[in-house]
Design a protein around this motif. Structure first.
Motif, mmCIF file in Angstrom:
data_model
loop_
_atom_site.group_PDB
_atom_site.id
_atom_site.type_symbol
_atom_site.label_atom_id
_atom_site.label_comp_id
_atom_site.label_asym_id
_atom_site.label_seq_id
_atom_site.Cartn_x
_atom_site.Cartn_y
_atom_site.Cartn_z
ATOM 1 N N MET A 166 0.842 -1.176 0.000
ATOM 2 C CA MET A 166 0.000 0.000 0.000
ATOM 3 C C MET A 166 0.886 1.237 0.000
ATOM 4 O O MET A 166 1.979 1.227 0.541
ATOM 5 C CB MET A 166 -0.904 -0.009 1.228
ATOM 6 C CG MET A 166 -1.643 1.294 1.387
ATOM 7 S SD MET A 166 -3.145 1.243 2.337
ATOM 8 C CE MET A 166 -4.058 0.000 1.511
ATOM 9 N N SER A 167 0.396 2.295 -0.567
ATOM 10 C CA SER A 167 1.186 3.517 -0.656
ATOM 11 C C SER A 167 1.242 4.237 0.689
ATOM 12 O O SER A 167 0.383 4.066 1.549
ATOM 13 C CB SER A 167 0.584 4.455 -1.701
ATOM 14 O OG SER A 167 -0.587 5.067 -1.197
ATOM 15 N N ALA A 168 2.264 5.050 0.840
ATOM 16 C CA ALA A 168 2.433 5.808 2.078
ATOM 17 C C ALA A 168 1.246 6.732 2.323
ATOM 18 O O ALA A 168 0.807 6.898 3.460
ATOM 19 C CB ALA A 168 3.733 6.602 2.025
ATOM 20 N N ALA A 169 0.706 7.317 1.262
ATOM 21 C CA ALA A 169 -0.439 8.221 1.411
ATOM 22 C C ALA A 169 -1.666 7.469 1.920
ATOM 23 O O ALA A 169 -2.413 7.980 2.766
ATOM 24 C CB ALA A 169 -0.747 8.902 0.084
ATOM 25 N N LYS A 170 -1.875 6.251 1.419
ATOM 26 C CA LYS A 170 -3.026 5.464 1.876
ATOM 27 C C LYS A 170 -2.823 4.999 3.315
ATOM 28 O O LYS A 170 -3.772 4.971 4.101
ATOM 29 C CB LYS A 170 -3.273 4.286 0.939
ATOM 30 C CG LYS A 170 -3.808 4.749 -0.401
ATOM 31 C CD LYS A 170 -4.084 3.604 -1.336
ATOM 32 C CE LYS A 170 -4.584 4.172 -2.663
ATOM 33 N NZ LYS A 170 -4.973 3.134 -3.589
ATOM 34 N N ASP A 171 -1.591 4.643 3.655
ATOM 35 C CA ASP A 171 -1.302 4.271 5.038
ATOM 36 C C ASP A 171 -1.552 5.452 5.967
ATOM 37 O O ASP A 171 -2.122 5.294 7.049
ATOM 38 C CB ASP A 171 0.150 3.809 5.191
ATOM 39 C CG ASP A 171 0.392 2.428 4.608
ATOM 40 O OD1 ASP A 171 -0.582 1.668 4.417
ATOM 41 O OD2 ASP A 171 1.570 2.100 4.358
ATOM 42 N N MET A 172 -1.133 6.642 5.541
ATOM 43 C CA MET A 172 -1.339 7.833 6.360
ATOM 44 C C MET A 172 -2.834 8.115 6.512
ATOM 45 O O MET A 172 -3.301 8.452 7.608
ATOM 46 C CB MET A 172 -0.624 9.044 5.758
ATOM 47 C CG MET A 172 -0.769 10.319 6.577
ATOM 48 S SD MET A 172 -0.062 10.240 8.235
ATOM 49 C CE MET A 172 1.651 10.576 7.875
ATOM 50 N N ALA A 173 -3.599 7.971 5.444
ATOM 51 C CA ALA A 173 -5.046 8.191 5.523
ATOM 52 C C ALA A 173 -5.682 7.224 6.512
ATOM 53 O O ALA A 173 -6.533 7.609 7.325
ATOM 54 C CB ALA A 173 -5.678 8.040 4.136
ATOM 55 N N TYR A 174 -5.265 5.968 6.472
ATOM 56 C CA TYR A 174 -5.779 4.950 7.387
ATOM 57 C C TYR A 174 -5.455 5.342 8.832
ATOM 58 O O TYR A 174 -6.329 5.331 9.705
ATOM 59 C CB TYR A 174 -5.143 3.603 7.039
ATOM 60 C CG TYR A 174 -5.735 2.414 7.749
ATOM 61 C CD1 TYR A 174 -6.844 1.759 7.231
ATOM 62 C CD2 TYR A 174 -5.171 1.908 8.916
ATOM 63 C CE1 TYR A 174 -7.376 0.643 7.857
ATOM 64 C CE2 TYR A 174 -5.701 0.800 9.545
ATOM 65 C CZ TYR A 174 -6.797 0.171 9.009
ATOM 66 O OH TYR A 174 -7.329 -0.932 9.631
ATOM 67 N N ALA A 175 -4.204 5.699 9.061
ATOM 68 C CA ALA A 175 -3.776 6.082 10.403
ATOM 69 C C ALA A 175 -4.490 7.347 10.869
ATOM 70 O O ALA A 175 -4.815 7.482 12.058
ATOM 71 C CB ALA A 175 -2.265 6.272 10.429
ATOM 72 N N GLN A 176 -4.768 8.270 9.955
ATOM 73 C CA GLN A 176 -5.492 9.488 10.328
ATOM 74 C C GLN A 176 -6.894 9.171 10.832
ATOM 75 O O GLN A 176 -7.386 9.820 11.758
ATOM 76 C CB GLN A 176 -5.576 10.448 9.141
ATOM 77 C CG GLN A 176 -4.287 11.173 8.884
ATOM 78 C CD GLN A 176 -4.348 12.028 7.629
ATOM 79 O OE1 GLN A 176 -5.019 11.704 6.666
ATOM 80 N NE2 GLN A 176 -3.623 13.125 7.650
ATOM 81 N N LEU A 177 -7.541 8.187 10.234
ATOM 82 C CA LEU A 177 -8.871 7.808 10.700
ATOM 83 C C LEU A 177 -8.812 7.223 12.107
ATOM 84 O O LEU A 177 -9.655 7.548 12.955
ATOM 85 C CB LEU A 177 -9.518 6.824 9.725
ATOM 86 C CG LEU A 177 -9.963 7.455 8.405
ATOM 87 C CD1 LEU A 177 -10.263 6.386 7.371
ATOM 88 C CD2 LEU A 177 -11.178 8.351 8.632
ATOM 89 N N VAL A 178 -7.817 6.394 12.367
ATOM 90 C CA VAL A 178 -7.671 5.823 13.710
ATOM 91 C C VAL A 178 -7.341 6.934 14.708
ATOM 92 O O VAL A 178 -7.918 6.998 15.799
ATOM 93 C CB VAL A 178 -6.627 4.699 13.730
ATOM 94 C CG1 VAL A 178 -6.419 4.177 15.144
ATOM 95 C CG2 VAL A 178 -7.055 3.549 12.804
ATOM 96 N N ALA A 179 -6.452 7.840 14.335
ATOM 97 C CA ALA A 179 -6.121 8.965 15.212
ATOM 98 C C ALA A 179 -7.338 9.856 15.422
ATOM 99 O O ALA A 179 -7.553 10.375 16.520
ATOM 100 C CB ALA A 179 -4.965 9.772 14.633
ATOM 101 N N GLY A 180 -8.143 10.022 14.391
ATOM 102 C CA GLY A 180 -9.369 10.821 14.512
ATOM 103 C C GLY A 180 -10.304 10.248 15.553
ATOM 104 O O GLY A 180 -10.929 10.987 16.317
ATOM 105 N N LEU A 181 -10.398 8.928 15.606
ATOM 106 C CA LEU A 181 -11.204 8.290 16.645
ATOM 107 C C LEU A 181 -10.651 8.646 18.017
ATOM 108 O O LEU A 181 -11.405 8.983 18.933
ATOM 109 C CB LEU A 181 -11.201 6.769 16.476
ATOM 110 C CG LEU A 181 -11.806 6.040 17.673
ATOM 111 C CD1 LEU A 181 -13.210 5.609 17.366
ATOM 112 C CD2 LEU A 181 -10.953 4.916 18.120
ATOM 113 N N MET A 182 -9.343 8.584 18.149
ATOM 114 C CA MET A 182 -8.726 8.873 19.445
ATOM 115 C C MET A 182 -8.931 10.320 19.872
ATOM 116 O O MET A 182 -9.000 10.624 21.057
ATOM 117 C CB MET A 182 -7.237 8.539 19.398
ATOM 118 C CG MET A 182 -6.985 7.069 19.241
ATOM 119 S SD MET A 182 -5.233 6.730 19.048
ATOM 120 C CE MET A 182 -5.271 4.945 19.001
ATOM 121 N N LEU A 183 -9.036 11.196 18.912
ATOM 122 C CA LEU A 183 -9.241 12.616 19.207
ATOM 123 C C LEU A 183 -10.709 12.961 19.421
ATOM 124 O O LEU A 183 -11.024 14.066 19.860
ATOM 125 C CB LEU A 183 -8.677 13.466 18.066
ATOM 126 C CG LEU A 183 -7.165 13.418 17.881
ATOM 127 C CD1 LEU A 183 -6.769 14.070 16.564
ATOM 128 C CD2 LEU A 183 -6.468 14.092 19.056
#
Length: 105
Positions: A1-18
């Protein structure tokens, strides 16, 4: 998977935490493990926190994910929500919103 897609995935998880306005040590540890699983390094970890909550919509972020990532997202969101032993209403609302949006894919 591309770095941008990995970052998008991680942003969603971080968004939950926030979602509840508080990120616990246990949640941070969960996210660190997730980022390692995605092959992201410390600089990407810092960039993640700098960009999370920065205006990208959940819908727009979901659109960046491929089918494989979308299929595992709810599992990681649920795990992140209980990483500290407490799932608060804001986290459940975030998960419900994502689940509803995923139904369109």
């Amino acid at each position: 998977m591309s770095a941008a897609k990995d970052m998008a995935y991680a942003q969603l998880v971080a968004g939950l935490m926030l979602a509840d306005g508080t990120v616990t040590v246990a949640e941070t540890m969960f996210l660190t493990e997730l980022l390692a699983r995605l092959g992201m390094d410390a600089s990407e970890h810092r960039a993640l926190w700098m960009t999370s909550g920065g205006g990208e919509t959940v819908t727009g972020t979901l659109a960046q994910l491929d089918a494989e990532r979308r299929s595992t997202l709810l599992v990681d969101l649920e795990a992140a929500a209980i990483a500290d032993g407490i799932k608060v209403a804001e986290e459940q609302e975030f998960i419900d919103k994502v689940a509803l949006l995923l139904a369109d894919y």
